[in-house]
Every structure is written in C-alpha cells, then in structure tokens.
Motif scaffolding. Sequence first.
Motif, PDB file in Angstrom:
ATOM      1  N   ILE A  79      71.494  41.136   4.741  1.00 56.88           N
ATOM      2  CA  ILE A  79      70.993  41.871   3.568  1.00 56.88           C
ATOM      3  C   ILE A  79      71.102  43.378   3.819  1.00 56.88           C
ATOM      4  N   CYS A  80      70.713  43.801   5.017  1.00 63.65           N
ATOM      5  CA  CYS A  80      70.786  45.237   5.346  1.00 63.65           C
ATOM      6  C   CYS A  80      72.222  45.733   5.287  1.00 63.65           C
ATOM      7  N   ARG A 140      56.484  60.266   6.415  1.00 70.23           N
ATOM      8  CA  ARG A 140      56.801  60.521   5.004  1.00 70.23           C
ATOM      9  C   ARG A 140      58.314  60.648   4.810  1.00 70.23           C
ATOM     10  N   GLU A 141      58.910  61.442   5.689  1.00 69.41           N
ATOM     11  CA  GLU A 141      60.358  61.630   5.623  1.00 69.41           C
ATOM     12  C   GLU A 141      61.079  60.299   5.772  1.00 69.41           C
ATOM     13  N   LYS A 142      60.605  59.518   6.714  1.00 70.40           N
ATOM     14  CA  LYS A 142      61.263  58.226   6.984  1.00 70.40           C
ATOM     15  C   LYS A 142      61.164  57.309   5.764  1.00 70.40           C
ATOM     16  N   PHE A 143      59.990  57.301   5.133  1.00 74.18           N
ATOM     17  CA  PHE A 143      59.817  56.456   3.943  1.00 74.18           C
ATOM     18  C   PHE A 143      60.824  56.830   2.865  1.00 74.18           C
ATOM     19  N   LEU A 144      60.960  58.158   2.660  1.00 77.50           N
ATOM     20  CA  LEU A 144      61.789  58.617   1.551  1.00 77.50           C
ATOM     21  C   LEU A 144      63.273  58.409   1.838  1.00 77.50           C
ATOM     22  N   ASN A 145      63.632  58.295   3.118  1.00 74.08           N
ATOM     23  CA  ASN A 145      65.053  58.169   3.453  1.00 74.08           C
ATOM     24  C   ASN A 145      65.510  56.755   3.776  1.00 74.08           C
ATOM     25  N   ALA A 146      64.590  55.813   3.811  1.00 71.94           N
ATOM     26  CA  ALA A 146      64.974  54.458   4.248  1.00 71.94           C
ATOM     27  C   ALA A 146      65.805  53.745   3.179  1.00 71.94           C
ATOM     28  N   ASP A 147      66.732  52.901   3.649  1.00 69.38           N
ATOM     29  CA  ASP A 147      67.562  52.124   2.724  1.00 69.38           C
ATOM     30  C   ASP A 147      66.904  50.793   2.383  1.00 69.38           C
ATOM     31  N   VAL A 148      66.163  50.257   3.346  1.00 71.71           N
ATOM     32  CA  VAL A 148      65.543  48.942   3.175  1.00 71.71           C
ATOM     33  C   VAL A 148      64.113  49.030   3.691  1.00 71.71           C
ATOM     34  N   GLY A 149      63.187  48.342   3.016  1.00 72.28           N
ATOM     35  CA  GLY A 149      61.812  48.241   3.505  1.00 72.28           C
ATOM     36  C   GLY A 149      61.482  46.781   3.799  1.00 72.28           C
ATOM     37  N   ILE A 150      60.913  46.544   4.960  1.00 72.29           N
ATOM     38  CA  ILE A 150      60.581  45.161   5.342  1.00 72.29           C
ATOM     39  C   ILE A 150      59.076  45.049   5.545  1.00 72.29           C
ATOM     40  N   THR A 151      58.455  44.091   4.862  1.00 75.46           N
ATOM     41  CA  THR A 151      57.030  43.834   5.071  1.00 75.46           C
ATOM     42  C   THR A 151      56.839  42.365   5.443  1.00 75.46           C
ATOM     43  N   GLY A 211      52.462  49.927   4.025  1.00 72.27           N
ATOM     44  CA  GLY A 211      53.180  48.755   3.526  1.00 72.27           C
ATOM     45  C   GLY A 211      53.667  48.990   2.107  1.00 72.27           C
ATOM     46  N   ASP A 212      52.833  49.655   1.309  1.00 72.81           N
ATOM     47  CA  ASP A 212      53.204  49.914  -0.077  1.00 72.81           C
ATOM     48  C   ASP A 212      54.343  50.920  -0.176  1.00 72.81           C
ATOM     49  N   LEU A 213      54.297  51.969   0.650  1.00 78.50           N
ATOM     50  CA  LEU A 213      55.415  52.920   0.624  1.00 78.50           C
ATOM     51  C   LEU A 213      56.679  52.236   1.136  1.00 78.50           C
ATOM     52  N   THR A 214      56.527  51.378   2.143  1.00 78.81           N
ATOM     53  CA  THR A 214      57.666  50.649   2.688  1.00 78.81           C
ATOM     54  C   THR A 214      58.359  49.822   1.609  1.00 78.81           C
ATOM     55  N   GLN A 215      57.587  49.189   0.758  1.00 78.37           N
ATOM     56  CA  GLN A 215      58.211  48.276  -0.196  1.00 78.37           C
ATOM     57  C   GLN A 215      58.528  48.918  -1.539  1.00 78.37           C
ATOM     58  N   THR A 216      57.967  50.101  -1.808  1.00 76.96           N
ATOM     59  CA  THR A 216      58.163  50.711  -3.126  1.00 76.96           C
ATOM     60  C   THR A 216      59.361  51.658  -3.154  1.00 76.96           C
ATOM     61  N   LEU A 217      59.605  52.373  -2.036  1.00 77.23           N
ATOM     62  CA  LEU A 217      60.577  53.466  -2.105  1.00 77.23           C
ATOM     63  C   LEU A 217      62.039  53.062  -1.883  1.00 77.23           C
ATOM     64  N   PRO A 218      62.363  52.189  -0.924  1.00 82.50           N
ATOM     65  CA  PRO A 218      63.781  51.890  -0.695  1.00 82.50           C
ATOM     66  C   PRO A 218      64.413  51.013  -1.794  1.00 82.50           C
ATOM     67  N   LYS A 219      65.736  50.905  -1.736  1.00 80.70           N
ATOM     68  CA  LYS A 219      66.479  50.093  -2.705  1.00 80.70           C
ATOM     69  C   LYS A 219      66.131  48.618  -2.594  1.00 80.70           C
ATOM     70  N   ILE A 220      65.879  48.183  -1.360  1.00 77.60           N
ATOM     71  CA  ILE A 220      65.678  46.746  -1.130  1.00 77.60           C
ATOM     72  C   ILE A 220      64.346  46.500  -0.430  1.00 77.60           C
ATOM     73  N   HIS A 221      63.628  45.519  -0.917  1.00 76.99           N
ATOM     74  CA  HIS A 221      62.410  45.063  -0.237  1.00 76.99           C
ATOM     75  C   HIS A 221      62.665  43.656   0.305  1.00 76.99           C
ATOM     76  N   ILE A 222      62.498  43.503   1.615  1.00 73.45           N
ATOM     77  CA  ILE A 222      62.587  42.164   2.221  1.00 73.45           C
ATOM     78  C   ILE A 222      61.202  41.768   2.713  1.00 73.45           C
ATOM     79  N   VAL A 223      60.773  40.569   2.308  1.00 73.54           N
ATOM     80  CA  VAL A 223      59.509  40.017   2.790  1.00 73.54           C
ATOM     81  C   VAL A 223      59.865  38.966   3.831  1.00 73.54           C
TER      82      VAL A 223
END
Lengths: 222, 478
Positions: B99-100, B196-207, B228-240
Amino acid sequence: MSQREEILSKVRAAIAPNGNHDERRKNLRTAAIAKADGIIPKLPESKKAIQARFEERAVKADATVVFSKPREVANNIAKYLREHNLPSAIRTGDDKRLKTLLRGYESLLEISHGRTYGDDMVGVSHALGGVAETGTLFMESGKDNPTTLNFLPETHIVVINADDIETSYENLLEKLRDKYGAGEMPRVLNMITGPSRSADIEQTLILGAHGPLRLHIIIVRK
Amino acid sequence: MVEITSPEFKANARLAMGDGQLQQALGHVRTNFINKRAEAKANLDEFDELRDSATAIKDHVLEHLDLYLEKYEEKVIASGGHVHWAATADDACKQILDICRSVGAKSVTKGKSMISEEIALNDALSAAGIEPVETDLGEYIIQLRGEHPSHIIAPAVHLNMDQVRDDFIKHHTHLPADRPLNEPETLLREARAILREKFLNADVGITGANFLIAETGTSVIVTNEGNGDLTQTLPKIHIVIASIEKIVPTLEDMSQIVRVLARSATGQDMSVYTTLSTGPRREDDPDGPEEYHVVLLDNGRSSMLGTEFQDMLRCIRCGACMNHCPVYHAIGGHAYGWVYPGPMGAVLSPSLIGVDKAGHLPNASTFCGRCEDVCPMHIPLPKMMRHWREREFEKHLSPMTQRASIRGWAWVAKRPFLYRMMASASARFLWLLGGVNHRIKSLPFAWGWTRHRDMPAPEGSTFMSQWRERQARDAGDL
Ligand code: SF4
C-alpha cells in the motif's frame, strides 16, 4: 486458498466445526439487543441536572465551560480570546448554526472558513451533542465542521446546544443513527473529553500534547 | 519478527532488579496507576456490572467471530474502504508495504499500536526505505533510543526525565545544545513542534484499533495526545492494523467496553479522544484520507480459539494487570523479552511465539491473583499461566533446573533473603563488568536485552531496600 479463507476457516473449525451458520447468524447482536442488555450508569434526569453534570465532568477533564444566550456567543468567544491573549481571528467550517450565531459580529471577530492546515490559532466548531456522564463532546466530520479544526489549532472552542446534552453515549448514538441511517456513520465521529494531554514523561500530566492545549465549551441556552 | 529475549527471562529479571534507574522509574507504576484506577472504580457504582457486561459481549463475539468478521468486512467495503487479511506478521508487513509503495511513500507517521510492534512493522518499513515516525510521545522517545515499549499503554515508563532530555539533545541537533530542557513540559513542546512537521509531510498514516465495529464497518482508536487523529487525518492514506479479535458487534457494545477501558488503564473516566472512523474522505469532505485500508491480522489468534486460552482474546490491552503485578513492579517490561509484558504477556506470548521461546514467562508469577482481580474483562490470568506450565511439562521442555524454578520465581520472591542474594550478587557482578566508567553496554548472558538498554551499573546497593519500602507502601493499595 486466500488468506481470508484460511483465517475464516481456521476460526470456524475452532468455534463451530459442525455449526449451522445460518442458525448461528440469527444469534448475532443488533443495536436493539445491545441497548436492551447494556448497563447504563444512572444519572439524574432533569435537564438542569444533566447540564450541570456535563459541565462538572468537562471541567474535571480540564476543559473550560460557559453557559451563553445565543446572542452572546460571539461576545463570549471574543472575551475568551482576549483573556488568553489570543488574536480575534477564528477558523470555522460551514455550520449554519454557527453562521447564524456569529452573523453581525464581523467587527468583533475575524472569521475565515474551511479546513485548517495548521496555521490557524483558534478553531471554532459546533458539536452534534454532549454526554453528561463524562463531559464528552460528539463531533461529526464534514464540511460543516472539518476534523482538522478539532486537532490542529492550539485553541479549540466548541459550541453546543444545551438541549443536545444527553445522559449517555447510547442516547447520542441513537440520534446519530436517526440522522445517518442504521449501520451508517459519518466518516469520523470524534468523542472528545477535554484538551489533549500526555503523561509519557515520568507520568507527569501535561495538557496540550499533539492536539489543542485548551478546550473551551460554550453551552447555548435559550 | 521483533527480537525475542524471553528465553533469557531469568537473567533479564535479575539485571532489572539491580538497575537503580529502572527501579526509580517503576515507582511511578506502583503508585500512580494503582491509585487512579481505584479512584475511578470507586466513582462509578456500575463499574463491576459493566465489567460483566463487557466480558459477556466479548465472549459472544469470540463464539461468532467468523460471522462478525464477514459482516465487518462487508460494511468497510460498502463505505469505500479496503480490507486485507493477513495470516502472519510477515503477510501483514508485506500488505502494508504494498500500500505504501502504491503512492511512492517516503514517510509514514504512526499512532501507537502494539500490533505494529508485534509484526515489527518499523523494521519492515525501514528496510524498504520508508521512514516510520512514531508520534505518541512515549513511542517517539523509545524510537529515538532504539528500544521497544516496556508497557502496553505507557511505552516509556522505564525512563526518567534526564534520559529523555539527553536523547533530545543528542537527536534534535538543529536546536541549540544549551537550550533549557528541565521540565517535562518543555520536552513535550519540543517534540510537538518536531512532530507537527512530520504529520504534515507524511504520505501514509498508520494506526492501530481498540475496536472494530461490525454494525458499521468502523475502526476505533482511544488516545489522549491527539497524535492518532493527526496520523489518520492528514496523509493521503490511512491504514488501520488490527487483530481479528478486536471486533465488537455494535456501537452500543463499544460504549459498554469503553466505560471500563480508560478507568482500568489510566483511571480517567474517558480518554480524551475516542475516534470512530468509517471509510475514506467523502464527497465534499474538506479533510481526511483519500484511501482507507484495514489489515486484519490473525498471527496465531485463531489457534487460541476453542482452547483453554480463548478467554485471553477478550483482552482490551488496558494494562491494569501489569500495573498491579508485583513481578512487573520488580522487573519492568523489557525483561519479559518480547512485545507483551506483565501477566497478559505471560499468557499471550507463549501462544503467539511458542512455549519453547516464552515458556519461562508463565513462571513469572507470585500467584497473588491481583491481575485477575483488576482485569476488566475477567480474564483468569493465573489459571492460564498454570495451563502453560502444565503444557510445558507435557512437552518436556523444562530442563531440570527450570523445573525446579516452576516453584522458583514465586518462591524466591516470597523470600526476601533469596531475593537479596540474587540482587546483590548480580549487582556486584555488574559493578565489576561495568569497568572504569561503570556503564554496561553488553552482557554475555543477556545480550538481547542489554542491546536495548545502556544500563548504568548498580552501585553495590541491592534492590531489597526498595522492595521493602514498596511492600510497606503497597500494603493498603488494593
Ligand atoms: S489481561 Fe485484562 S487487565 Fe491485562 S491488559 Fe488485558 S484486559 Fe487489561
């Protein structure tokens, strides 16, 4: 065999090797069954008591709470911002209730609309409702109240109608089901109890981890 | 696979007892968690009824797990999400990497997830050239240190503030080295700004997920920091990433269990954020991920169903059992040698990695029964530890010495004199090994464990003084 089949057949072999799966399916819990057997902590039922309990629990969770008449909401926001030395610029979504409450106060508050990318100091949202049991807010995602407003700004101000405060999660979930249909949900439902925090360093509790440092709740009472 | 040092459990434990810094840090577990849970329980009249209710819900789910999984999958797909089934840890890592790679991801932010630890996801991501960034403050700290969590809800509970400060000075080299970092608060602010920077620049968020709701195809995370919310809200893809037993039938069932989760864990009435996610960004949604994926992991759980270990699958990972465990209090989480420590780890680890590797752990019990007393899901942990010991006997895995130690740990722990001997012998030995500056980087008999911990050599004093003090302190705790 796909991994899906492999896992499901292992599960079946372990719990229902000779099971009649159609029969078993009839035993599955529905929301009605779950609601009927659920234990719901007893709370006083009068409107006043419910609202007082919500306030008490939200404050216990380190939020601040103020009751407000509809026409004083904008003033209450401005006052809170002044007291915290914050600029009077706020970011909100398209929520009609908020628009109505803030209309005519453009000289008091500089209001911009839409999601945030992290450069807004103050987010203002409207809650679907609140739960008195624990002082918890229910926030729906969507263009009216974008999820990013709940998390990125350092200060989060939430407006909620006093009549939307319920005793239990279950009552609000029922409301959600009425609104979206059975089995359907908004993309995100945030249940929020106080501002963000961490106790990861020597178990010292600090408010304001990755989410807001402050959560201010304005309860609108007619 | 995460490196397993469970076979060296006894050596690990001995070292831990002689580690003054660790013992100081563990003091927080012994007081804070226990008192806060007691208070939360006292403040809710229905607490015990809710435990029974939560237990009954999970028992029902486990008896119908196949059907609920199918229903859950159907609802996720209907809401526009994707479901991937992973039989093993390697399968899950592969699926996540695919997926990544599909979006050419370079950086992945992560919410706290013990399943991610279990499948050693960070190693897999790094090996594929993708930077994993842990965003929970405790997880971030231990990632900087190259360690694993020592507690399932408080991953950095084995550290004190000075260690965190040293790590931040060492790693955050873009900041002036002489900046003031004397308070937990300044440390947290620094981490917040960097992440904060990392959240805004990530391509994928995994929770991870605390619950998967079959009725709606919803995944639920329960957190305090908002990472967890920033992880899943900001990137293009959320993987659970979630294991199959996380299913609950309905929203109401989740509400029942949520009522005992935070109270048992941190003693809060409710964690700050309980977030229910259903599918990807919708039409005219201004934020949220464009793709939503769930990886459903088995990794040994289906083999526990229908056995005497089925009840363990009710576990909601609240951590109460370790918070109240005298063995955990004495040795901390790393000594258990794999992902899951404490009583729940002693039962779960042999199921997941094999009794040959984790067979020592079920012996790490004084059989005081506190874990079962406080478990919100009524999991009979001491009984299951006994089952493992019996199985281990049957398989003749126990060498003579270890067979003796079946009575061993409990027996030693109850006899202060022996404890003192063990602790002081190892303390002296470590002092010698520590050399000129008395810091020990590796030990021949517990190399796996010390690799994660650059431990100060104990200064001759034994752990017994603290043990005695604690016994006195704990006397009125429960
Ligand atoms: S075994 Fe019980 S007490 Fe321990 S983490 Fe699981 S649910 Fe909590």
